[in-house]
Design an enzyme around this catalytic site. Structure first.
Site, mmCIF file in Angstrom:
data_model
loop_
_atom_site.group_PDB
_atom_site.id
_atom_site.type_symbol
_atom_site.label_atom_id
_atom_site.label_comp_id
_atom_site.label_asym_id
_atom_site.label_seq_id
_atom_site.Cartn_x
_atom_site.Cartn_y
_atom_site.Cartn_z
ATOM 1 N N HIS A 121 0.635 -1.178 0.205
ATOM 2 C CA HIS A 121 0.334 -0.024 -0.116
ATOM 3 C C HIS A 121 1.170 0.880 -0.102
ATOM 4 O O HIS A 121 1.665 1.515 1.160
ATOM 5 C CB HIS A 121 -0.564 -0.458 1.280
ATOM 6 C CG HIS A 121 -1.604 -1.498 0.612
ATOM 7 N ND1 HIS A 121 -3.152 -0.716 0.558
ATOM 8 C CD2 HIS A 121 -2.202 -2.501 1.628
ATOM 9 C CE1 HIS A 121 -3.606 -1.982 0.435
ATOM 10 N NE2 HIS A 121 -2.680 -2.812 1.674
ATOM 11 N N CYS A 143 -2.280 -2.728 -3.008
ATOM 12 C CA CYS A 143 -3.166 -2.027 -4.233
ATOM 13 C C CYS A 143 -2.166 -2.103 -5.596
ATOM 14 O O CYS A 143 -2.479 -1.231 -6.226
ATOM 15 C CB CYS A 143 -3.823 -0.581 -4.182
ATOM 16 S SG CYS A 143 -3.148 0.681 -3.552
ATOM 17 N N LEU A 389 -6.477 54.459 24.678
ATOM 18 C CA LEU A 389 -8.615 54.641 24.174
ATOM 19 C C LEU A 389 -9.305 54.902 24.388
ATOM 20 O O LEU A 389 -9.876 55.107 24.547
ATOM 21 C CB LEU A 389 -8.139 52.933 24.498
ATOM 22 C CG LEU A 389 -6.958 51.699 24.177
ATOM 23 C CD1 LEU A 389 -6.623 50.675 24.060
ATOM 24 C CD2 LEU A 389 -7.269 51.794 22.575
ATOM 25 N N GLY A 392 -11.695 55.897 32.205
ATOM 26 C CA GLY A 392 -13.068 55.292 32.850
ATOM 27 C C GLY A 392 -12.974 55.583 34.601
ATOM 28 O O GLY A 392 -12.376 56.570 34.829
ATOM 29 N N VAL A 396 -6.980 55.771 32.796
ATOM 30 C CA VAL A 396 -6.437 55.831 31.847
ATOM 31 C C VAL A 396 -6.230 53.828 30.781
ATOM 32 O O VAL A 396 -5.513 53.793 31.532
ATOM 33 C CB VAL A 396 -5.614 56.913 31.262
ATOM 34 C CG1 VAL A 396 -5.217 56.948 29.629
ATOM 35 C CG2 VAL A 396 -5.225 58.026 31.556
ATOM 36 N N ASP A 502 -22.578 45.301 36.421
ATOM 37 C CA ASP A 502 -22.721 46.525 36.533
ATOM 38 C C ASP A 502 -22.955 46.555 34.257
ATOM 39 O O ASP A 502 -22.464 46.953 33.800
ATOM 40 C CB ASP A 502 -21.466 47.550 36.631
ATOM 41 C CG ASP A 502 -21.820 49.484 35.694
ATOM 42 O OD1 ASP A 502 -22.976 49.063 35.426
ATOM 43 O OD2 ASP A 502 -21.160 49.589 35.878
HETATM 44 P P1 ADP Z 1 -12.631 52.008 33.952
HETATM 45 O O1 ADP Z 1 -13.114 50.184 34.647
HETATM 46 O O2 ADP Z 1 -11.944 52.859 34.475
HETATM 47 O O3 ADP Z 1 -14.301 52.287 33.953
HETATM 48 P P2 ADP Z 1 -13.107 51.478 31.450
HETATM 49 O O4 ADP Z 1 -13.193 50.118 31.022
HETATM 50 O O5 ADP Z 1 -14.310 52.209 31.004
HETATM 51 O O6 ADP Z 1 -12.700 52.069 32.001
HETATM 52 O O7 ADP Z 1 -12.422 51.512 29.943
HETATM 53 C C1 ADP Z 1 -12.488 53.628 29.417
HETATM 54 C C2 ADP Z 1 -12.762 53.181 27.944
HETATM 55 O O8 ADP Z 1 -11.236 52.467 27.356
HETATM 56 C C3 ADP Z 1 -13.656 52.675 27.338
HETATM 57 O O9 ADP Z 1 -15.265 53.041 26.838
HETATM 58 C C4 ADP Z 1 -13.192 52.424 26.336
HETATM 59 O O10 ADP Z 1 -13.395 52.926 24.774
HETATM 60 C C5 ADP Z 1 -11.612 52.000 26.306
HETATM 61 N N1 ADP Z 1 -11.073 50.450 26.667
HETATM 62 C C6 ADP Z 1 -10.900 50.076 27.797
HETATM 63 N N2 ADP Z 1 -10.698 48.941 27.651
HETATM 64 C C7 ADP Z 1 -10.360 48.493 25.956
HETATM 65 C C8 ADP Z 1 -10.058 47.209 25.981
HETATM 66 N N3 ADP Z 1 -10.078 46.279 26.431
HETATM 67 N N4 ADP Z 1 -10.344 46.990 24.341
HETATM 68 C C9 ADP Z 1 -9.972 48.805 23.986
HETATM 69 N N5 ADP Z 1 -10.476 49.718 24.252
HETATM 70 C C10 ADP Z 1 -10.373 49.551 26.255
#
Ligand code: ADP
Length: 644
Positions: A121, A143, A389, A392, A396, A502
């Site tokens: 084979h 074969c 990016l 929040g 930053v 949340d």
């Molecule tokens: P926090 O938890 O401090 O409130 P966020 O998670 O809301 O911050 O992030 C703030 C911004 O940063 C988001 O609205 C988004 O635009 C950006 N961001 C956060 N995490 C990511 C990620 N993993 N990839 C791309 N952008 C991100």
């Protein structure tokens, strides 16, 4: 007996599949050829390392193996075979020259053997059949004519008719008497081991990792963690591998095939096929009914359609036994891979042949649960920063790279924004939450201030902005697909007893394949800001909260379900603010009196019904996330005409 040494080299040996379809493994062995024996050792040429030996007088054929296009799942790509007694040993040489040398030397040594075969084979025995002639008996006569003195590239013999085959069997030279309990197959005692196939490359990042090569086979030694297995490769190297990078090697497991995409729903399948715009492009995917499958097929000029059409064919199963699968009733198959193989060549009632599998080729590897097994602390000197990016509650967020190649999002925690120690403890648990619809936590840099949280990077940022920026461009299917992604991520949290607390579109992110993932789960517990954590605070997400939360802070999976209903509403309004005209305290009064968000114009009543179920006053009356997943995927399946 001291026989003269002829050859010695490290080669790779395939296990011999003593049982019909037992899994294969590949092991590096030191092969030694003398004038009397072919012997292989595990590493060193010492008796205690000897794993098998074949007397040359028993060898009936030594020849190269023709590769019929199948993947050679080990590093050495030049296979040859040694047929002896009723067995075939497959050996893989590292180069063309090495293989020639072995085959020619073996041929030279066996040329006077009485048992040399007339036929052989030319291709592998694999999964219960000879790949060259499709005969399913392991002892089926060869074969192709075996020429001890020439090379393999000669004309194949005409196929053997059925009756001839059995006649041949009778006429064959009786096999030589079996040798005494020999040691020619010690390796095969290990065949019961679980073997898995790598779906992606994994370049191990730490010394205790084992790198994976896509398509390679690995023996699983220990499933020590849901996300990480201890495994061994064919060179007997051992280490940890990500469990979501490997899959079982059984023919019933469709994940190993390029044409199968697990996480693709009807809408995503249509998106992918339209993007490809190729006649006969197809995807095999999970149907909305668990355990069943659908073939989605693209035809550029489908008869009676006046243009391109996408058809969804449910793979049907025949009743009774044995089980059969079919798309067209006249053509039954005992497995789905066989069915696909047939329809690759024959439309047989479909709008086109299955010509071109779509979806998996350029699919990037999924995230791993951390960069390595039990690694949550990331060395900050291995991070580089690229651009901001957003920012929040905690600080930053920047795009960066880990070890100059893995793109990651890095959140630098602002001084005084977080209960850091509690979070760092919890991070170890959060890292274990690994799912295609959850933003993966890779680790933390906790040794210096500010601490960094390192996560999967999501190219399109947060879902809320994504919806707002693309208002007017969403189809019903794409909105449902967003909701399905989120419900799948939440189903995983629910199954692990983990609460989000949340959930909202601002806490979901979108990647470059437009997959939506849930982010920031459980993070509110570490926020050091009363305005956010107190239900009376200005930043408390009242509009996403059920009465038991804004009244008594009573969180549960069912309070997450309420928030999910509000998120669905955000999706179907393409990013509007819920209760736009009302302040938080007014919302509390309205919701307590039974008032609910209105039906968005883009939401059919069946979809609005799902939202309303999520907003039932009694938590126990609300659906679970696994029920929501089913409802949404049903809605998605019935959104376009039913499958043919
Ligand atoms: P926090 O938890 O401090 O409130 P966020 O998670 O809301 O911050 O992030 C703030 C911004 O940063 C988001 O609205 C988004 O635009 C950006 N961001 C956060 N995490 C990511 C990620 N993993 N990839 C791309 N952008 C991100």
């Amino acid at each position: 007996m001291s026989a003269r040494l002829l050859l010695e080299e490290m080669l790779i040996k395939r296990s011999q599949q003593k049982k019909r379809t037992s899994p294969l493994n590949y092991k590096e062995r030191l092969f030694v050829l003398t004038q009397s024996q072919l012997t292989y050792y595990d590493g060193r040429r010492e008796r205690k390392f000897r794993r098998g030996s074949i007397e040359l007088s028993r060898i009936r054929c030594a020849e190269i193996v023709k590769n019929g296009g199948e993947i050679i799942p080990c590093q050495n790509k030049y296979p040859f075979q040694v047929v002896y007694d009723t067995n075939t040993l497959y050996v893989f040489a590292p180069s063309h020259d090495s293989r020639s040398l072995w085959v020619q030397s073996l041929k030279g040594e066996i040329k006077d053997n009485a048992v040399v075969s007339a036929k052989f084979h030319p291709q592998f025995w694999q999964e219960g059949a000879w790949l060259c002639c499709r005969q399913v008996e392991k002892q089926a006569p060869g074969c192709e004519e075996y020429n001890l003195f020439g090379d393999i590239s000669r004309k194949p013999l005409p196929p053997i008719p059925r009756e001839e085959r059995s006649k041949n069997k009778k006429q064959r030279r009786p096999p030589p008497p079996l040798p005494p309990e020999s040691d020619d197959d010690d390796d095969d005692k290990e065949e019961e081991e679980e073997v898995m196939v790598a779906l992606y490359d994994f370049p191990g990042t730490e010394p205790h990792d084992l790198s994976l090569v896509k398509g390679g086979e690995y023996v699983i030694l220990d499933k020590c963690d849901v996300n990480w297995y201890k495994a061994r490769n064919q060179f007997s190297e051992e280490g940890y591998i990500p469990s979501n990078y490997v899959t079982e090697k059984t023919s019933a497991n469709l994940v190993q095939f390029v044409w199968f995409s697990k996480q693709v729903n009807r809408n995503k399948a249509e998106e992918l096929l339209r993007k490809e715009d190729t006649e006969g492009a197809f995807i095999v995917r999970d149907s909305s009914t668990p355990g069943t499958y659908t073939v989605s097929l693209y035809a550029k000029s489908a008869p009676g359609e006046g243009g391109a059409a996408i058809k969804h064919y449910h793979i049907k199963e025949s009743q009774g036994s044995p089980l059969h699968f079919y798309l067209a009733e006249k053509h039954l198959f005992s497995s789905i891979p066989e069915l696909i193989e047939y329809h690759k060549h024959n439309a047989a009632g479909l709008v086109a042949r299955l010509r071109y599998p779509v979806g998996k080729q350029d699919k990037s590897a999924p995230s791993t649960a951390g960069f390595s097994y039990e690694k949550w602390e990331i060395n900050r000197s291995e991070l580089t920063f690229m651009k901001d990016l957003g920012s929040g509650q905690f600080g930053v967020v920047r795009l960066g790279k880990w070890r100059a190649q893995h793109r990651v999002a890095i959140k630098a925690i602002r001084e005084g924004a977080m209960y850091e120690e509690d979070f760092i403890e919890e991070a170890k648990i959060m890292m274990r939450l690994s799912h295609p619809k959850l933003v993966q936590l890779y680790g933390v840099c906790s040794q210096q201030k500010p601490i960094y949280i390192v996560t999967e990077f999501m190219e399109h940022g947060c879902l809320l902005n994504f919806l707002r920026q693309r208002r007017g461009s969403f189809s019903l299917g794409s909105l449902l697909s967003i909701c399905l992604d989120v419900s799948e991520g939440m189903e995983h949290l629910e199954a692990n007893g983990f609460l989000h607390r949340d959930l909202a579109s601002r806490n979901c992110l979108v990647n470059d394949s437009l997959v939506v993932k849930v982010s920031d789960f459980g993070m509110t517990r570490y926020v050091l800001d009363d305005q956010y954590t107190s239900s009376l605070g200005a930043k408390f997400p009242v509009k996403w909260s059920p009465p038991e939360v804004f009244n008594f802070c009573k969180y549960s999976s069912k309070s997450d379900v309420w928030s999910y209903g509000v998120l669905m509403w955000e999706v179907f309004t393409e990013g509007r603010m819920p209760f736009e005209q009302n302040q938080n305290h007014e919302v509390v009064t309205l919701v307590t009196r039974g008032h609910r968000l209105y039906r968005p114009k883009m939401a059919p009543t069946a979809i609005y019904d799902i939202m309303q179920l999520s907003w039932l006053e009694t938590p126990g009356d609300r659906p679970s996330f696994s029920q929501l997943c089913l409802m949404i995927s049903d809605a998605l399946e019935s959104e376009t005409p039913p499958p043919n």
